[in-house]
Design an enzyme around this catalytic site. Structure first.
Site, PDB file in Angstrom:
ATOM      1  CB  ALA A  11      -0.924  -0.021   1.224  1.00  0.00           C
ATOM      2  CB  VAL A  14       3.550   2.111  -6.957  1.00  0.00           C
ATOM      3  CG1 VAL A  14       2.940   1.365  -8.131  1.00  0.00           C
ATOM      4  CG2 VAL A  14       4.736   2.946  -7.408  1.00  0.00           C
ATOM      5  CB  THR A  93      12.195  -3.845  -5.883  1.00  0.00           C
ATOM      6  OG1 THR A  93      11.851  -2.649  -6.617  1.00  0.00           O
ATOM      7  CG2 THR A  93      11.100  -4.854  -6.064  1.00  0.00           C
ATOM      8  CB  THR A 133      10.644  -1.007 -11.095  1.00  0.00           C
ATOM      9  OG1 THR A 133       9.703   0.040 -11.131  1.00  0.00           O
ATOM     10  CG2 THR A 133      11.540  -0.928 -12.306  1.00  0.00           C
ATOM     11  CD  GLU A 162       1.422   3.163 -12.380  1.00  0.00           C
ATOM     12  OE1 GLU A 162       0.576   2.300 -12.190  1.00  0.00           O
ATOM     13  OE2 GLU A 162       1.294   4.047 -13.262  1.00  0.00           O
ATOM     14  CG  LEU A 164       2.389   6.506 -10.396  1.00  0.00           C
ATOM     15  CD1 LEU A 164       3.027   7.366  -9.321  1.00  0.00           C
ATOM     16  CD2 LEU A 164       1.141   5.860  -9.854  1.00  0.00           C
ATOM     17  CE  LYS A 222       9.097   2.143 -13.555  1.00  0.00           C
ATOM     18  NZ  LYS A 222       7.998   2.690 -12.843  1.00  0.00           N
ATOM     19  CB  SER A 271      17.431  20.043 -10.401  1.00  0.00           C
ATOM     20  OG  SER A 271      17.931  18.749 -10.698  1.00  0.00           O
ATOM     21  CG  PHE A 274      18.098  12.276 -10.960  1.00  0.00           C
ATOM     22  CD1 PHE A 274      18.189  11.086 -10.255  1.00  0.00           C
ATOM     23  CD2 PHE A 274      18.932  12.457 -12.064  1.00  0.00           C
ATOM     24  CE1 PHE A 274      19.094  10.089 -10.626  1.00  0.00           C
ATOM     25  CE2 PHE A 274      19.838  11.466 -12.445  1.00  0.00           C
ATOM     26  CZ  PHE A 274      19.923  10.291 -11.720  1.00  0.00           C
ATOM     27  CB  CYS A 278      11.942   5.275  -9.910  1.00  0.00           C
ATOM     28  SG  CYS A 278      10.479   4.528  -9.208  1.00  0.00           S
ATOM     29  CE  LYS A 281      13.555   1.073  -6.795  1.00  0.00           C
ATOM     30  NZ  LYS A 281      12.744   0.227  -7.663  1.00  0.00           N
TER      31      LYS A 281
HETATM   32  C1  UDX Z   1       7.037   1.149  -5.759  1.00  0.00           C
HETATM   33  C2  UDX Z   1       7.438  -0.110  -6.504  1.00  0.00           C
HETATM   34  O1  UDX Z   1       6.872  -1.195  -5.939  1.00  0.00           O
HETATM   35  C3  UDX Z   1       8.905  -0.121  -6.703  1.00  0.00           C
HETATM   36  O2  UDX Z   1       9.358  -1.269  -7.305  1.00  0.00           O
HETATM   37  C4  UDX Z   1       9.139   1.034  -7.573  1.00  0.00           C
HETATM   38  O3  UDX Z   1      10.412   1.017  -8.099  1.00  0.00           O
HETATM   39  C5  UDX Z   1       8.881   2.261  -6.751  1.00  0.00           C
HETATM   40  O4  UDX Z   1       7.579   2.292  -6.391  1.00  0.00           O
HETATM   41  P1  UDX Z   1       6.497   2.167  -3.574  1.00  0.00           P
HETATM   42  O5  UDX Z   1       5.035   1.939  -3.714  1.00  0.00           O
HETATM   43  O6  UDX Z   1       7.002   3.535  -3.815  1.00  0.00           O
HETATM   44  O7  UDX Z   1       7.271   1.170  -4.483  1.00  0.00           O
HETATM   45  O8  UDX Z   1       7.090   1.598  -2.255  1.00  0.00           O
HETATM   46  P2  UDX Z   1       6.614   1.806  -0.799  1.00  0.00           P
HETATM   47  O9  UDX Z   1       5.927   3.104  -0.649  1.00  0.00           O
HETATM   48  O10 UDX Z   1       7.788   1.458   0.044  1.00  0.00           O
HETATM   49  O11 UDX Z   1       5.479   0.684  -0.621  1.00  0.00           O
HETATM   50  C6  UDX Z   1       5.687  -0.661  -0.589  1.00  0.00           C
HETATM   51  C7  UDX Z   1       4.787  -1.269   0.479  1.00  0.00           C
HETATM   52  O12 UDX Z   1       4.858  -2.686   0.424  1.00  0.00           O
HETATM   53  C8  UDX Z   1       5.134  -0.876   1.912  1.00  0.00           C
HETATM   54  O13 UDX Z   1       4.046  -0.235   2.510  1.00  0.00           O
HETATM   55  C9  UDX Z   1       5.468  -2.202   2.592  1.00  0.00           C
HETATM   56  O14 UDX Z   1       5.066  -2.267   3.935  1.00  0.00           O
HETATM   57  C10 UDX Z   1       4.727  -3.196   1.737  1.00  0.00           C
HETATM   58  N1  UDX Z   1       5.250  -4.555   1.804  1.00  0.00           N
HETATM   59  C11 UDX Z   1       6.558  -4.807   1.599  1.00  0.00           C
HETATM   60  C12 UDX Z   1       4.374  -5.599   2.071  1.00  0.00           C
HETATM   61  O15 UDX Z   1       3.196  -5.392   2.286  1.00  0.00           O
HETATM   62  N2  UDX Z   1       4.858  -6.885   2.103  1.00  0.00           N
HETATM   63  C13 UDX Z   1       6.169  -7.163   1.916  1.00  0.00           C
HETATM   64  O16 UDX Z   1       6.579  -8.342   1.963  1.00  0.00           O
HETATM   65  C14 UDX Z   1       7.047  -6.080   1.650  1.00  0.00           C
HETATM   66  C1  UDX Z   2       9.766   8.846 -12.129  1.00  0.00           C
HETATM   67  C2  UDX Z   2       9.184   8.709 -13.541  1.00  0.00           C
HETATM   68  O1  UDX Z   2       8.934  10.016 -14.078  1.00  0.00           O
HETATM   69  C3  UDX Z   2       7.913   7.880 -13.503  1.00  0.00           C
HETATM   70  O2  UDX Z   2       7.435   7.671 -14.811  1.00  0.00           O
HETATM   71  C4  UDX Z   2       8.216   6.536 -12.849  1.00  0.00           C
HETATM   72  O3  UDX Z   2       7.046   5.767 -12.732  1.00  0.00           O
HETATM   73  C5  UDX Z   2       8.811   6.741 -11.478  1.00  0.00           C
HETATM   74  O4  UDX Z   2       9.972   7.571 -11.566  1.00  0.00           O
HETATM   75  P1  UDX Z   2       9.229  10.327 -10.005  1.00  0.00           P
HETATM   76  O5  UDX Z   2      10.509   9.791  -9.463  1.00  0.00           O
HETATM   77  O6  UDX Z   2       8.025  10.289  -9.158  1.00  0.00           O
HETATM   78  O7  UDX Z   2       8.851   9.594 -11.359  1.00  0.00           O
HETATM   79  O8  UDX Z   2       9.442  11.871 -10.393  1.00  0.00           O
HETATM   80  P2  UDX Z   2      10.021  12.666 -11.644  1.00  0.00           P
HETATM   81  O9  UDX Z   2       9.063  13.739 -11.947  1.00  0.00           O
HETATM   82  O10 UDX Z   2      10.416  11.786 -12.753  1.00  0.00           O
HETATM   83  O11 UDX Z   2      11.309  13.377 -11.036  1.00  0.00           O
HETATM   84  C6  UDX Z   2      12.453  12.648 -10.637  1.00  0.00           C
HETATM   85  C7  UDX Z   2      13.525  13.599 -10.157  1.00  0.00           C
HETATM   86  O12 UDX Z   2      14.090  14.322 -11.239  1.00  0.00           O
HETATM   87  C8  UDX Z   2      13.042  14.657  -9.156  1.00  0.00           C
HETATM   88  O13 UDX Z   2      13.986  14.825  -8.128  1.00  0.00           O
HETATM   89  C9  UDX Z   2      12.931  15.892 -10.004  1.00  0.00           C
HETATM   90  O14 UDX Z   2      13.051  17.073  -9.258  1.00  0.00           O
HETATM   91  C10 UDX Z   2      14.088  15.701 -10.958  1.00  0.00           C
HETATM   92  N1  UDX Z   2      13.959  16.454 -12.207  1.00  0.00           N
HETATM   93  C11 UDX Z   2      12.930  16.169 -13.068  1.00  0.00           C
HETATM   94  C12 UDX Z   2      14.868  17.447 -12.520  1.00  0.00           C
HETATM   95  O15 UDX Z   2      15.794  17.721 -11.753  1.00  0.00           O
HETATM   96  N2  UDX Z   2      14.728  18.129 -13.714  1.00  0.00           N
HETATM   97  C13 UDX Z   2      13.728  17.844 -14.591  1.00  0.00           C
HETATM   98  O16 UDX Z   2      13.680  18.502 -15.640  1.00  0.00           O
HETATM   99  C14 UDX Z   2      12.791  16.849 -14.255  1.00  0.00           C
END
Ligand code: UDX
Ligand code: UDX
Length: 464
Positions: A11, A14, A93, A133, A162, A164, A222, A271, A274, A278, A281
Site C-alpha cells: 500500500a 504506487v 524493491t 519495477t 507503473e 506515474l 520500465k 537542478s 534528481f 526510481c 535504483k
Molecule cells: C514502488 C514499486 O513497488 C517499486 O518497485 C518502484 O520502483 C517504486 O515504487 P512504492 O510503492 O514507492 O514502491 O514503495 P513503498 O511506498 O515502500 O510501498 C511498498 C509497500 O509494500 C510498503 O508499505 C510495505 O510495507 C509493503 N510490503 C513490503 C508488504 O506489504 N509486504 C512485503 O513483503 C514487503
Molecule cells: C519517475 C518517472 O517520471 C515515472 O514515470 C516513474 O514511474 C517513477 O519515476 P518520479 O521519481 O516520481 O517519477 O518523479 P520525476 O518527476 O520523474 O522526477 C524525478 C527527479 O528528477 C526529481 O527529483 C525531479 O526534481 C528531478 N527532475 C525532473 C529534474 O531535476 N529536472 C527535470 O527537468 C525533471
C-alpha cells in the site's frame, strides 16, 4: 474473462494511488489493498481522508469516493489473496545493501516472499501482475516459485509497470501516455490474462493507449523509460556546470534546445540533482544487468548518469561552503525543501539528504523547513546514511515549521525543492532577519535573480 476481485500487495506510493483509481473507475470490481505495515493500513483507513499516508494532489478525493464502496485497505493478506482473481505485487524493491550486487542489484526478497505467500494461499487460478519495477526476467523466477510450490492451480504472470510520477500521480493515472502490459503472447491462457487486464484499464483508457508486449520487453521498458528521463536531467545538469564557467545560462540553453521538436521541452530543468525512489535504483539495476551479461560499455554508459548526479549534489554543497569563505562550521544554514520534488511528502534519495549530510560534516547547523515532510522523516533519512550517530544528527539539524523561522539569523539559505509556496515568500522580510552578507543558493532555478539581488542577497542559481 472479466476481473471481479483484485488484491494488491503493498500500500505504498504506487500500490495505493493505482488501486484507488482502478476502484474509482471500475465500481463493479472489488479492490483490496493489503500491506504488512499495520500503521500504514490504519492510516489509509483514517476516517479523515486528509490523513491518508501519502500526499498526492487529488488523491484524498478519489479515496473518499471509492473507499468502503469497492476499495478496501487491510492487513489480512491471506484473505485478500484467496478472494482475488487478479493479484498485483507492488512491494518495494530497494537496491541491495548486502552480498552479491550490493549497491546495484534490486533486492527481490519481498517479491519472493509475496510469490511464496500467493502460492501457499491460492486455491483457485490467479493472474499475478508485477507492478513493482523489476530486473528483466524476474517474471520467470516468479513463475517457477508459483508453479513449484503452489497447490496445483494455474498462474499467469503479467508485467504492468507503473509510469506515474509522484506529485502528479492522480492525473498520470487518469490520463496515462500509455499502459504497458507484458505477458505470454504465445499461449491462449497468456493472451486471455493480458485481455483480462486490458479490460480493467479499458474502463477509462482508450485501447490505442494500451500496449501489449512480451514480458521481457515490458520489464525492460520500465527501466529504460526511467533511465532515459534521468539521462536528460544529468545531461542538462552536466551543462549547468559548463554554463557557470562560460557565462551561458542553462535556462536559456534548455529553452533553445527544447524547442527543437525532436528534443522536446520536458525533463530539461537543471537542478541540484534528481532524487526519488526510481531513477537511481532503476539505472543501477540496468547497469548491473548489463555487467552480468558482460556488456561493460553499456554498463559504463548508463552508470555515468548516476556519477553525474552524485557530482551535481556534491558540487552544490561544495559551492555553498566555498562561497561562505570556505567554512560553515557553527554557521546556520537554512534548507528550504526536503522532499525530492514538489507536491509529494516522499523523500527517498532526495538531494537534500546528501547536501545536508555534506554540510553537517562541515559542522554547520542545518535548519530545515518542508511543507509536507515531518521531522521524524528527516531525521530517519539522515540516520539511514549512517554518517554519524543519531545523537549527533539531532544536535546539528533542526526542523522548523516555517521558511521564515528556518532563515531567521541564518548565514545562508539553500532552496532545495521547488515548492510553489517558496516563490511567494516575503523575501524582503527574510533578508532583514538574516545575518549579513545574506547568501541565497537556488538549487531549482525557482527565483528571480534580479529581484533577489535588488533586495540585497548574494545570489547563486544553478547553471548561471
Ligand atoms: C514502488 C514499486 O513497488 C517499486 O518497485 C518502484 O520502483 C517504486 O515504487 P512504492 O510503492 O514507492 O514502491 O514503495 P513503498 O511506498 O515502500 O510501498 C511498498 C509497500 O509494500 C510498503 O508499505 C510495505 O510495507 C509493503 N510490503 C513490503 C508488504 O506489504 N509486504 C512485503 O513483503 C514487503
Ligand atoms: C519517475 C518517472 O517520471 C515515472 O514515470 C516513474 O514511474 C517513477 O519515476 P518520479 O521519481 O516520481 O517519477 O518523479 P520525476 O518527476 O520523474 O522526477 C524525478 C527527479 O528528477 C526529481 O527529483 C525531479 O526534481 C528531478 N527532475 C525532473 C529534474 O531535476 N529536472 C527535470 O527537468 C525533471
Amino acid at each position: 474473462m472479466k476481473v471481479k476481485n483484485i488484491c494488491c500487495i503493498g500500500a505504498g506510493y504506487v500500490g495505493g494511488p493505482t488501486m484507488a483509481i482502478i476502484a474509482q473507475k471500475s465500481p463493479e470490481i472489488t479492490v483490496t489493498v493489503v500491506d504488512i505495515n499495520e500503521q500504514r493500513i490504519a492510516a489509509w483507513n483514517n476516517p479523515d481522508v486528509e490523513h491518508i499516508p501519502i500526499y498526492e494532489p487529488g488523491l484524498s478525493e478519489v479515496v473518499a469516493e471509492a473507499r468502503g464502496r469497492n476499495l478496501f485497505f487491510s492487513t489480512d493478506v491471506d484473505a485478500a489473496i484467496d478472494a482475488a482473481d487478479m493479484i498485483f505485487i507492488s512491494v518495494n524493491t530497494p537496491t541491495k545493501t548486502y552480498g552479491m550486487g550490493k549497491g546495484m542489484a534490486a533486492d527481490l526478497k519481498y517479491i519472493e516472499l509475496c510469490a511464496r505467500q500467493i502460492a501457499r494461499v491460492a486455491t483457485t487460478d490467479k493472474i499475478v501482475v508485477e507492478k513493482s519495477t523489476l530486473p528483466v526476467r524476474t517474471a520467470e523466477a516468479l513463475k517457477n516459485i508459483l508453479d513449484n510450490t503452489g497447490n496445483g492451480v494455474n498462474f499467469q504472470i503479467l508485467s504492468n509497470p507503473e509510469f506515474l510520477a509522484e506529485g502528479t500521480a492522480v492525473s498520470d493515472l487518469h490520463k496515462p501516455d500509455r499502459v504497458l502490459i507484458g505477458g505470454d503472447l504465445d499461449t491462449e491462457a497468456g493472451r486471455e490474462a493480458i485481455q483480462a487486464l486490458v479490460g480493467v484499464y479499458a474502463h477509462w483508457v482508450t485501447e490505442d493507449n494500451i500496449l501489449t508486449t512480451n514480458v521481457w520487453s515490458s520489464e525492460l521498458s520500465k527501466l529504460t523509460a526511467n533511465a532515459f528521463l534521468a539521462q536528460r536531467v544529468s545531461s542538462i545538469n552536466a551543462l549547468s556546470e559548463l554554463c557557470e564557467v562560460t557565462g551561458a545560462d542553462i535556462q536559456e540553453v534548455s529553452k533553445a534546445i527544447g524547442m527543437d521538436s525532436r528534443i522536446g521541452p520536458k525533463f530539461l530543468q537543471a537542478s541540484v540533482g534528481f532524487g526519488g525512489s526510481c531513477f537511481q535504483k532503476d539505472i543501477l539495476n540496468l547497469v548491473y544487468i548489463a555487467k552480468s551479461f558482460g556488456l561493460h560499455e553499456v554498463a559504463d554508459y548508463w552508470e555515468q548518469v548516476i556519477i553525474m548526479n552524485d557530482h551535481q549534489k556534491r558540487r552544490f554543497a561544495a559551492k555553498l561552503v566555498k562561497t561562505l569563505y570556505n567554512t560553515v562550521s557553527g554557521k546556520r544554514i537554512a534548507m528550504l525543501g526536503w522532499a525530492f520534488k514538489k507536491d509529494t511528502n516522499d523523500t527517498r534519495e532526495s538531494a537534500s539528504i546528501y547536501v545536508a549530510d555534506y554540510l553537517l560534516n562541515e559542522q554547520a547547523t542545518v535548519v530545515v523547513y518542508d511543507p509536507k515532510v515531518t521531522q521524524e522523516q528527516i531525521l530517519a533519512d539522515l540516520d539511514y546514511l549512517g554518517t554519524r550517530s543519531e545523537a549527533e544528527n539531532r544536535a546539528l539539524i533542526h526542523v522548523v515549521n516555517s521558511a521564515e523561522e528556518a532563515c531567521d539569523q541564518a548565514h545562508a539559505v539553500a532552496l532545495m525543492t521547488e515548492w510553489d509556496v517558496f516563490k511567494t515568500l516575503d523575501w524582503n522580510s527574510i533578508y532583514a532577519h538574516m545575518l549579513k552578507p545574506a547568501f541565497l543558493f537556488d538549487g531549482r532555478r525557482l527565483l528571480d535573480r534580479k529581484v533577489l539581488e535588488e533586495i540585497g542577497f548574494d545570489f547563486y542559481a544553478i547553471g548561471s
